[in-house]
Design a protein around this motif. Sequence first.
Motif, PDB file in Angstrom:
ATOM      1  N   THR A 154       0.842  -1.209   0.000  1.00 33.94           N
ATOM      2  CA  THR A 154       0.000   0.000   0.000  1.00 33.94           C
ATOM      3  C   THR A 154       0.873   1.253   0.000  1.00 33.94           C
ATOM      4  OG1 THR A 154      -0.085   0.164   2.426  1.00 33.94           O
ATOM      5  CG2 THR A 154      -1.773  -1.188   1.344  1.00 33.94           C
ATOM      6  N   PRO A 155       0.327   2.409  -0.412  1.00 32.10           N
ATOM      7  CA  PRO A 155      -1.061   2.630  -0.793  1.00 32.10           C
ATOM      8  C   PRO A 155      -1.355   2.055  -2.190  1.00 32.10           C
ATOM      9  CG  PRO A 155       0.178   4.660  -1.053  1.00 32.10           C
ATOM     10  CD  PRO A 155       1.119   3.670  -0.436  1.00 32.10           C
ATOM     11  N   SER A 156      -2.544   1.474  -2.322  1.00 31.73           N
ATOM     12  CA  SER A 156      -2.962   0.929  -3.618  1.00 31.73           C
ATOM     13  C   SER A 156      -3.411   2.080  -4.509  1.00 31.73           C
ATOM     14  CB  SER A 156      -4.114  -0.049  -3.418  1.00 31.73           C
ATOM     15  OG  SER A 156      -5.233   0.653  -2.919  1.00 31.73           O
ATOM     16  N   GLN A 157      -3.435   1.809  -5.810  1.00 28.20           N
ATOM     17  CA  GLN A 157      -3.908   2.825  -6.745  1.00 28.20           C
ATOM     18  C   GLN A 157      -5.357   3.190  -6.424  1.00 28.20           C
ATOM     19  OE1 GLN A 157      -1.559   4.237  -8.504  1.00 28.20           O
ATOM     20  NE2 GLN A 157      -3.077   5.769  -9.101  1.00 28.20           N
ATOM     21  N   GLN A 161      -6.531   6.942  -5.646  1.00 25.65           N
ATOM     22  CA  GLN A 161      -7.484   7.585  -6.543  1.00 25.65           C
ATOM     23  C   GLN A 161      -8.765   7.994  -5.822  1.00 25.65           C
ATOM     24  OE1 GLN A 161      -5.864   7.804  -9.598  1.00 25.65           O
ATOM     25  NE2 GLN A 161      -7.302   9.518  -9.594  1.00 25.65           N
ATOM     26  N   GLU A 162      -9.277   7.071  -5.016  1.00 32.71           N
ATOM     27  CA  GLU A 162     -10.526   7.327  -4.295  1.00 32.71           C
ATOM     28  C   GLU A 162     -10.368   8.537  -3.359  1.00 32.71           C
ATOM     29  OE1 GLU A 162     -13.636   6.437  -4.140  1.00 32.71           O
ATOM     30  OE2 GLU A 162     -14.018   7.385  -2.179  1.00 32.71           O
ATOM     31  N   GLU A 203       5.356  11.288  -3.477  1.00 27.37           N
ATOM     32  CA  GLU A 203       5.298  11.854  -4.831  1.00 27.37           C
ATOM     33  C   GLU A 203       4.230  11.151  -5.668  1.00 27.37           C
ATOM     34  OE1 GLU A 203       9.223  12.242  -6.576  1.00 27.37           O
ATOM     35  OE2 GLU A 203       9.949  13.221  -4.766  1.00 27.37           O
ATOM     36  N   LYS A 204       4.103   9.834  -5.474  1.00 25.39           N
ATOM     37  CA  LYS A 204       3.100   9.084  -6.235  1.00 25.39           C
ATOM     38  C   LYS A 204       1.684   9.554  -5.865  1.00 25.39           C
ATOM     39  CE  LYS A 204       1.762   4.320  -7.024  1.00 25.39           C
ATOM     40  NZ  LYS A 204       1.953   2.947  -6.639  1.00 25.39           N
ATOM     41  N   VAL A 205       1.461   9.757  -4.584  1.00 23.91           N
ATOM     42  CA  VAL A 205       0.149  10.219  -4.123  1.00 23.91           C
ATOM     43  C   VAL A 205      -0.141  11.585  -4.729  1.00 23.91           C
ATOM     44  CG1 VAL A 205      -1.100  11.051  -2.081  1.00 23.91           C
ATOM     45  CG2 VAL A 205       0.103   8.863  -2.005  1.00 23.91           C
ATOM     46  N   ARG A 206       0.845  12.475  -4.657  1.00 26.35           N
ATOM     47  CA  ARG A 206       0.644  13.833  -5.177  1.00 26.35           C
ATOM     48  C   ARG A 206       0.420  13.838  -6.692  1.00 26.35           C
ATOM     49  NH1 ARG A 206       0.155  18.621  -3.393  1.00 26.35           N
ATOM     50  NH2 ARG A 206      -0.280  18.322  -5.546  1.00 26.35           N
ATOM     51  N   ASP A 207       1.177  12.991  -7.386  1.00 31.57           N
ATOM     52  CA  ASP A 207       1.060  12.959  -8.849  1.00 31.57           C
ATOM     53  C   ASP A 207      -0.279  12.419  -9.309  1.00 31.57           C
ATOM     54  OD1 ASP A 207       3.428  14.088  -9.336  1.00 31.57           O
ATOM     55  OD2 ASP A 207       4.521  12.223  -9.700  1.00 31.57           O
ATOM     56  N   SER A 208      -0.941  11.658  -8.459  1.00 27.15           N
ATOM     57  CA  SER A 208      -2.189  11.023  -8.885  1.00 27.15           C
ATOM     58  C   SER A 208      -3.402  11.896  -8.638  1.00 27.15           C
ATOM     59  CB  SER A 208      -2.381   9.705  -8.128  1.00 27.15           C
ATOM     60  OG  SER A 208      -1.279   8.890  -8.367  1.00 27.15           O
TER      61      SER A 208
END
Length: 332
Positions: A154-157, A161-162, A203-208
Amino acid sequence: FPPLSPEQKKALSDIAQRIVASGKGILAADESVGTMGNRLQRINVENTEENRRAFREILFSSDASINQSIGGVILFHETLYQKDSSGKPFPALIKEKGIVVGIKASTCTAPLAGTNGETTIQGLDGLAERCAQYKKDGADFGKWRAVLKITSTTPSQLAIQENANTLARYASICQQHGLVPIVEPEILPDGDHDLQRCQYVTEKVRDSWPSPPLHRSVAHLIQSLRSQISESFDQKAVATVTTLLRTVPAAVPGICFLSGGQSEEEASVNLNAMNQSPLPKPWKLTFSYGRALQASALAAWVGKSENKKAAQEAFRKRAQINSLACRGQYVV
Ligand code: 13P
C-alpha cells in the motif's frame, strides 16, 4: 455551473494568506469527541462535553498576542457551537483576535473493499449545505483528512485515486461556499520504510491527484504533507522540501505540517530544519499542529481551573517556538 468569480477567488486567497502570514500557523483543535477522550484520559480527566469545552476555552482565551503565531484554529463541529464561560461563542472569541476560524468537514473513515485495510473518508453527502451553514456560523476554512498507509502493498492505486477524488470534490464544494479548503492527504508514518520509500509514495500520491478542481484553484489551497523517517533532521528536511518542489504548485500559499505523533520539540525542530534548508520555498512552510501545540498545555491543566494560566503559558510557549520555526529562526 459557474466557476468561481474573481471576487470569490480574491476572498479565498485573502483568507489563505491571513492563515499562513509570516510566522503564523494553525492550531488544530478539531479532535473528535473520541480522540479528545484519548487525550483527556491521559491526564485522568473525564471525557464530558464540559471538560472538552473548558480545555478549549483555555486555549482560545489566551492573550490576544497569540495572534502573532497562530493564524487559524480548526474546530470540531461540537466546538464551533460552544461558548466561553461568559457566553461568548468560540468563533467570536477567536475572530476578535484576528485569527481565522476553520472547521473539520470530513467525518469518519470507511473501509475500501478489496484493499489491504485501506480506507476512504466520508462526509461529502450534504457537504454543500453544511459548508453554507458553517460559513454563516463563522468558519472561513475547512479541513479534510484523507489517510494513506505505507506497507509493502500500500497505498494501492484504488486508495490513492478514491481519496484524491474525494479531496477534490470536498475542495471544490468548500470554495463554492467561501471556505478555503485544507487538502490533507496524510501518509501515516507507521511502518519500517525508509526515507526513499516515503519520498516515492508521497510523490506518487501527489502525482495522482486529479487535475480539474484542484489545479484550477490551487491558489486557494493549503496542503498538509508529512514525512516520517529516521534520518537526521537535515536529511529529512531536504528530502521533504525536494518532494514538495516536485509536486506542489508554487501558487499554493502554504503547506501546513501536522505533528502526527512527534514530540512537541521534534515537530518544531523538523519544521525549523525545512525552513532552514537551502532549497527554494515558493510557499509558506508552516504548522497545523494538534498534539504538538497542546500536549504541554494539557499536562499543565490536568482538569483544574486553577491551572489555567500555566496551561496558557505552555500553549503560548509552543506557539512562539513554532512561529520561529516557520521562519527558520528557532535556536534549540
Ligand atoms: P496532530 O498535529 O496532532 O497530528 O494533528 C494535526 C491535525 O489535525 C492537522 O490538521
